[in-house]
Design an enzyme around this catalytic site. Structure first.
Site, PDB file in Angstrom:
ATOM      1  CG  HIS A   1       2.084   2.863  -4.751  1.00 56.20           C
ATOM      2  ND1 HIS A   1       1.984   3.132  -6.095  1.00 56.20           N
ATOM      3  CD2 HIS A   1       1.682   1.567  -4.591  1.00 56.20           C
ATOM      4  CE1 HIS A   1       1.538   2.041  -6.714  1.00 56.20           C
ATOM      5  NE2 HIS A   1       1.355   1.079  -5.828  1.00 56.20           N
ATOM      6  CD  GLU A   2       2.915  -1.532  -1.200  1.00 50.93           C
ATOM      7  OE1 GLU A   2       3.688  -1.175  -2.106  1.00 50.93           O
ATOM      8  OE2 GLU A   2       1.978  -2.318  -1.397  1.00 50.93           O
TER       9      GLU A   2
ATOM     10  N   GLY B   1       7.197  -3.402  -3.176  1.00 47.89           N
ATOM     11  CA  GLY B   1       6.201  -3.350  -2.109  1.00 47.89           C
ATOM     12  C   GLY B   1       4.945  -4.099  -2.510  1.00 47.89           C
TER      13      GLY B   1
ATOM     14  CB  CYS C   1       0.413  -0.653  -9.163  1.00 48.08           C
ATOM     15  SG  CYS C   1      -0.491  -1.407  -7.799  1.00 48.08           S
ATOM     16  CG  LEU C   2       0.854  -7.527  -8.468  1.00 48.23           C
ATOM     17  CD1 LEU C   2       1.561  -8.319  -9.558  1.00 48.23           C
ATOM     18  CD2 LEU C   2       0.984  -8.234  -7.138  1.00 48.23           C
TER      19      LEU C   2
HETATM   20 NI    NI Z   1       0.587  -0.945  -5.865  1.00 45.63          NI
END
Ligand code: NI
Length: 178
Positions: A137-138, A41, A95-96
């Site tokens: 989260h997204e 995501g 997470c990115l």
């Molecule tokens: Ni994230």
């Protein structure tokens, strides 16, 4: 993490913007980014676009996250979450925007998501379990929240490398980069 855009409330998209070529280009960029880092995501604020737009794509079958229910590439504009059941479960989240770290986060496991699709139509889904976590989260990114804000036990914030070397004895699920 540390970039101001990640901590802002992103603005709504208009129907006109949804159909605009610039938005399609942005979505292509988001998809490239998602595939480059192997996540499931990505939200627009993560690539410095403060708009309420996110994409989710979960490959079917066995993946690095374990056996997951497949979700084809879906674009979510202006999503809104309603918690249907506040019973929570935890997963390791990555997470990115927080590279190299994983955190244990407990979230409600049954939610409703109202959103607008790429054609401007109102849609509704009711994800449960891990999927409910992914969506929360997204879409947290659209309100300036990161998974670390949702943690209740800071001792469960770990480096990916150490996670691999010293697998935790609780909640052994393989982590997800969302
Ligand atoms: Ni994230």
């Amino acid at each position: 993490m540390g970039h101001p855009t990640l901590r802002q409330r992103a603005r709504e998209l208009t129907i006109e913007e949804l159909g605009a070529p610039a938005t399609r280009v942005l979505i292509d960029d988001m998809l490239d980014t998602l595939h480059d880092y192997g996540g499931i995501g990505l939200a627009a604020p993560q690539i410095n676009e403060s708009i309420r737009l996110a994409i989710i794509e979960i490959p079917g079958g066995p993946t690095r996250y374990g056996e997951l229910e497949a979700v084809p590439l879906t674009v979510f504009a202006n999503p809104e979450i309603t918690v249907l059941d506040d019973t929570r479960a935890g997963y390791w989240e990555g997470c990115l925007s927080i590279p190299g770290l994983l955190g244990w986060v407990e979230r409600p496991q049954h939610i409703r998501v109202n959103y607008t699709d790429l054609d401007g139509r109102a849609q509704r889904i009711e994800p449960q379990g891990f999927l409910a976590t992914v969506f929360q989260h997204e879409f947290d990114h659209l309100d300036g929240h990161l998974f670390i804000d949702r943690m209740t036990d800071a001792t469960r914030l770990v480096f990916e490398q150490e996670f691999a070397r010293y697998p935790p004895d609780h909640g052994g699920e393989v982590p997800a980069a969302i």
